[in-house]
Design a protein around this motif. Structure first.
Motif, PDB file in Angstrom:
ATOM      1  N   LEU A  31       0.675  -0.866  -0.036  1.00 60.12           N
ATOM      2  CA  LEU A  31      -0.018   0.201  -0.077  1.00 60.12           C
ATOM      3  C   LEU A  31       0.648   1.027   0.046  1.00 60.12           C
ATOM      4  O   LEU A  31       0.379   2.144  -0.989  1.00 60.12           O
ATOM      5  CB  LEU A  31      -0.981  -0.146   1.497  1.00 60.12           C
ATOM      6  N   ILE A  32       1.949   1.376   0.818  1.00 58.75           N
ATOM      7  CA  ILE A  32       3.117   2.384   0.810  1.00 58.75           C
ATOM      8  C   ILE A  32       3.997   2.664  -0.729  1.00 58.75           C
ATOM      9  O   ILE A  32       3.514   3.516  -1.129  1.00 58.75           O
ATOM     10  CB  ILE A  32       3.885   2.044   1.848  1.00 58.75           C
ATOM     11  N   MET A  33       3.764   1.481  -1.074  1.00 55.93           N
ATOM     12  CA  MET A  33       4.672   2.069  -2.163  1.00 55.93           C
ATOM     13  C   MET A  33       3.748   1.414  -3.862  1.00 55.93           C
ATOM     14  O   MET A  33       3.988   2.770  -4.641  1.00 55.93           O
ATOM     15  CB  MET A  33       5.427   0.278  -3.072  1.00 55.93           C
ATOM     16  N   TYR A  34       2.680   1.369  -3.530  1.00 52.13           N
ATOM     17  CA  TYR A  34       1.671   2.086  -4.474  1.00 52.13           C
ATOM     18  C   TYR A  34       0.373   2.546  -4.373  1.00 52.13           C
ATOM     19  O   TYR A  34      -0.645   2.105  -3.862  1.00 52.13           O
ATOM     20  CB  TYR A  34       1.153   0.583  -5.879  1.00 52.13           C
ATOM     21  N   PRO A  35       1.119   3.670  -3.862  1.00 57.82           N
ATOM     22  CA  PRO A  35      -0.732   4.700  -3.072  1.00 57.82           C
ATOM     23  C   PRO A  35      -1.662   4.452  -4.072  1.00 57.82           C
ATOM     24  O   PRO A  35      -3.438   5.102  -4.198  1.00 57.82           O
ATOM     25  CB  PRO A  35      -0.193   5.881  -2.776  1.00 57.82           C
ATOM     26  N   GLU A  36      -1.352   5.141  -5.388  1.00 55.63           N
ATOM     27  CA  GLU A  36      -2.346   4.835  -6.088  1.00 55.63           C
ATOM     28  C   GLU A  36      -2.976   4.005  -7.023  1.00 55.63           C
ATOM     29  O   GLU A  36      -4.490   4.355  -7.238  1.00 55.63           O
ATOM     30  CB  GLU A  36      -1.353   4.728  -7.711  1.00 55.63           C
ATOM     31  N   HIS A  37      -2.651   2.503  -6.410  1.00 56.16           N
ATOM     32  CA  HIS A  37      -4.284   1.858  -6.124  1.00 56.16           C
ATOM     33  C   HIS A  37      -4.542   1.413  -4.791  1.00 56.16           C
ATOM     34  O   HIS A  37      -4.858   0.059  -4.582  1.00 56.16           O
ATOM     35  CB  HIS A  37      -2.579   0.562  -7.095  1.00 56.16           C
ATOM     36  N   ILE A  38      -4.890   2.112  -4.734  1.00 58.97           N
ATOM     37  CA  ILE A  38      -4.448   2.337  -3.127  1.00 58.97           C
ATOM     38  C   ILE A  38      -6.860   1.142  -2.700  1.00 58.97           C
ATOM     39  O   ILE A  38      -6.694   0.695  -1.511  1.00 58.97           O
ATOM     40  CB  ILE A  38      -5.540   3.516  -1.999  1.00 58.97           C
ATOM     41  N   LEU A  39      -7.017   1.395  -3.572  1.00 63.26           N
ATOM     42  CA  LEU A  39      -8.761   1.126  -3.918  1.00 63.26           C
ATOM     43  C   LEU A  39      -8.619  -0.840  -3.355  1.00 63.26           C
ATOM     44  O   LEU A  39      -9.410  -1.448  -2.376  1.00 63.26           O
ATOM     45  CB  LEU A  39      -9.963   1.263  -4.604  1.00 63.26           C
ATOM     46  N   PRO A  40      -8.387  -1.181  -4.752  1.00 65.03           N
ATOM     47  CA  PRO A  40      -8.070  -2.325  -4.805  1.00 65.03           C
ATOM     48  C   PRO A  40      -7.457  -3.460  -3.183  1.00 65.03           C
ATOM     49  O   PRO A  40      -7.067  -4.255  -3.276  1.00 65.03           O
ATOM     50  CB  PRO A  40      -7.338  -2.785  -6.200  1.00 65.03           C
ATOM     51  N   LEU A  41      -5.919  -2.340  -3.844  1.00 68.22           N
ATOM     52  CA  LEU A  41      -4.635  -3.222  -2.191  1.00 68.22           C
ATOM     53  C   LEU A  41      -5.594  -2.893  -0.870  1.00 68.22           C
ATOM     54  O   LEU A  41      -5.224  -3.921   0.000  1.00 68.22           O
ATOM     55  CB  LEU A  41      -4.434  -2.150  -2.377  1.00 68.22           C
ATOM     56  N   GLY A  42      -6.407  -1.582  -0.992  1.00 71.59           N
ATOM     57  CA  GLY A  42      -7.185  -1.678   0.368  1.00 71.59           C
ATOM     58  C   GLY A  42      -8.193  -2.784   0.941  1.00 71.59           C
ATOM     59  O   GLY A  42      -8.329  -3.493   1.911  1.00 71.59           O
ATOM     60  N   LEU A  43      -8.548  -3.213  -0.381  1.00 68.27           N
ATOM     61  CA  LEU A  43      -9.806  -3.775  -0.252  1.00 68.27           C
ATOM     62  C   LEU A  43      -9.260  -5.542   0.022  1.00 68.27           C
ATOM     63  O   LEU A  43      -9.609  -5.781   0.888  1.00 68.27           O
ATOM     64  CB  LEU A  43     -10.980  -3.692  -1.082  1.00 68.27           C
ATOM     65  N   ILE A  44      -8.302  -5.865  -0.748  1.00 67.92           N
ATOM     66  CA  ILE A  44      -7.779  -6.874  -0.357  1.00 67.92           C
ATOM     67  C   ILE A  44      -6.920  -7.227   0.945  1.00 67.92           C
ATOM     68  O   ILE A  44      -7.535  -7.769   1.429  1.00 67.92           O
ATOM     69  CB  ILE A  44      -6.188  -6.755  -1.069  1.00 67.92           C
ATOM     70  N   LEU A  45      -6.798  -5.928   1.638  1.00 66.76           N
ATOM     71  CA  LEU A  45      -6.446  -5.888   2.575  1.00 66.76           C
ATOM     72  C   LEU A  45      -7.631  -6.081   4.471  1.00 66.76           C
ATOM     73  O   LEU A  45      -6.929  -7.276   4.882  1.00 66.76           O
ATOM     74  CB  LEU A  45      -5.666  -4.940   3.402  1.00 66.76           C
ATOM     75  N   ALA A  46      -8.889  -5.787   3.998  1.00 68.40           N
ATOM     76  CA  ALA A  46      -9.953  -6.327   4.327  1.00 68.40           C
ATOM     77  C   ALA A  46     -10.187  -7.565   4.362  1.00 68.40           C
ATOM     78  O   ALA A  46     -10.892  -8.654   5.308  1.00 68.40           O
ATOM     79  CB  ALA A  46     -11.298  -5.421   4.053  1.00 68.40           C
ATOM     80  N   ALA A  47     -10.177  -7.695   3.058  1.00 74.24           N
ATOM     81  CA  ALA A  47     -10.763  -8.912   2.396  1.00 74.24           C
ATOM     82  C   ALA A  47     -10.056 -10.227   2.958  1.00 74.24           C
ATOM     83  O   ALA A  47     -10.776 -11.424   3.539  1.00 74.24           O
ATOM     84  CB  ALA A  47     -10.773  -9.261   0.932  1.00 74.24           C
ATOM     85  N   ILE A  48      -8.741 -10.053   3.556  1.00 76.31           N
ATOM     86  CA  ILE A  48      -8.075 -11.154   3.711  1.00 76.31           C
ATOM     87  C   ILE A  48      -8.476 -10.903   5.698  1.00 76.31           C
ATOM     88  O   ILE A  48      -8.375 -12.061   6.107  1.00 76.31           O
ATOM     89  CB  ILE A  48      -6.350 -10.362   3.748  1.00 76.31           C
ATOM     90  N   LEU A  49      -8.954  -9.805   5.967  1.00 74.70           N
ATOM     91  CA  LEU A  49      -9.107 -10.389   7.402  1.00 74.70           C
ATOM     92  C   LEU A  49     -10.244 -10.806   7.628  1.00 74.70           C
ATOM     93  O   LEU A  49     -11.012 -11.210   8.283  1.00 74.70           O
ATOM     94  CB  LEU A  49      -9.470  -8.723   7.846  1.00 74.70           C
ATOM     95  N   VAL A  50     -11.651 -10.254   6.605  1.00 71.95           N
ATOM     96  CA  VAL A  50     -12.552 -11.412   6.367  1.00 71.95           C
ATOM     97  C   VAL A  50     -11.755 -13.123   6.564  1.00 71.95           C
ATOM     98  O   VAL A  50     -13.320 -13.636   6.761  1.00 71.95           O
ATOM     99  CB  VAL A  50     -13.800 -10.796   5.600  1.00 71.95           C
ATOM    100  N   ASN A  51     -11.494 -12.945   5.583  1.00 73.54           N
ATOM    101  CA  ASN A  51     -11.138 -14.711   4.929  1.00 73.54           C
ATOM    102  C   ASN A  51     -10.680 -15.670   6.211  1.00 73.54           C
ATOM    103  O   ASN A  51     -11.185 -16.308   6.563  1.00 73.54           O
ATOM    104  CB  ASN A  51     -10.506 -14.169   3.857  1.00 73.54           C
ATOM    105  N   VAL A  52      -9.562 -14.634   6.346  1.00 70.23           N
ATOM    106  CA  VAL A  52      -8.726 -15.678   7.515  1.00 70.23           C
ATOM    107  C   VAL A  52     -10.030 -15.813   8.907  1.00 70.23           C
ATOM    108  O   VAL A  52      -9.855 -16.286   9.525  1.00 70.23           O
ATOM    109  CB  VAL A  52      -8.308 -14.574   8.109  1.00 70.23           C
ATOM    110  N   THR A  53     -11.283 -14.181   9.644  1.00 73.60           N
ATOM    111  CA  THR A  53     -12.012 -14.878  10.208  1.00 73.60           C
ATOM    112  C   THR A  53     -12.715 -16.229   9.688  1.00 73.60           C
ATOM    113  O   THR A  53     -13.152 -17.352  10.717  1.00 73.60           O
ATOM    114  CB  THR A  53     -13.072 -13.888  10.660  1.00 73.60           C
ATOM    115  N   ALA A  54     -13.575 -15.739   8.671  1.00 72.93           N
ATOM    116  CA  ALA A  54     -14.223 -17.037   8.516  1.00 72.93           C
ATOM    117  C   ALA A  54     -13.410 -18.154   8.330  1.00 72.93           C
ATOM    118  O   ALA A  54     -14.124 -19.532   8.104  1.00 72.93           O
ATOM    119  CB  ALA A  54     -14.209 -16.624   6.425  1.00 72.93           C
TER     120      ALA A  54
END
Length: 198
Positions: free
Chosen positions: A101-124
């Motif tokens: 995320l730090i290195m590719y700030p221009e792609h914050i939308l998909p990368l931020g969603l990935i971080l959230a999706a990892i959290l939800v996926n690990v919970t499941a």
């Protein structure tokens, strides 16, 4: 998927490493710490401008993450070891995604969603492991998914090595994470339906 279905192929190499490190006096928990530190270190190596070296360090970390469980089963598996293993996996994934995320700030939308999706996926995944009866060698039920640790490392590697393809790689990664989460939840639902008292 590869963690669940290709483990038999790579297990001899994992067992060999486990015997070597155990013979050197390293415990499973010590190897877990080494795997975590290398995984975190790989993001620093990448941010310093050495993508190939960073990917190599990341995969060594992943190898040690597999070795620690084999050492535990050779000696005496513990609940604390399971907790360390799961927690350290998330530390590595979170650190790498933060670096990306730090290195590719221009792609914050998909990368931020990935971080959230990892959290939800690990919970499941953990919910499935807690609910479904364990019949394997791990400390809890390991529910297979479309994306598992090996596939995640493949995507992390691609994101590090192919800056011009970050957006495409990120969206594919996100979609597969979502499908994996749905699979975990479906597996829990089906297990509960099949095993609930009439």
């Amino acid at each position: 998927m590869l963690d669940s279905y290709a483990r038999r192929i790579v297990q001899p190499a994992i067992s060999g490493g486990a015997k070597l490190l155990k013979g050197a006096g390293l415990s499973a928990n010590t190897v877990s710490w080494l795997a975590m530190l290398l995984g975190v270190g790989s993001s620093a190596v990448w941010m310093a401008g050495y993508p190939a070296a960073a990917v190599a360090v990341l995969w060594i970390s992943g190898y040690l993450d597999a070795v620690d469980g084999t050492i535990a089963r050779m000696t005496k598996p513990s609940k604390w070891g399971n907790i360390l293993d799961i927690t350290f996996d998330r530390v590595v994934e979170g650190t790498i995604m933060a670096a990306i995320l730090i290195m590719y700030p221009e792609h914050i939308l998909p990368l931020g969603l990935i971080l959230a999706a990892i959290l939800v996926n690990v919970t499941a995944f953990l919910v499935a492991g807690n609910v479904i009866s364990n019949s394997g060698v791990k400390g809890f039920h390991y529910n297979p998914g479309i994306l598992e640790r090996t596939e995640a490392f493949v995507f992390f590697s691609l994101l590090m090595l192919l800056p011009s393809m970050v957006a495409v790689i990120a969206w594919i990664f996100l979609v597969l994470l979502l499908f994996t989460t749905i699979k975990h939840l479906r597996d829990v639902y089906v297990w509960l339906e099949e095993n609930s008292p009439d």
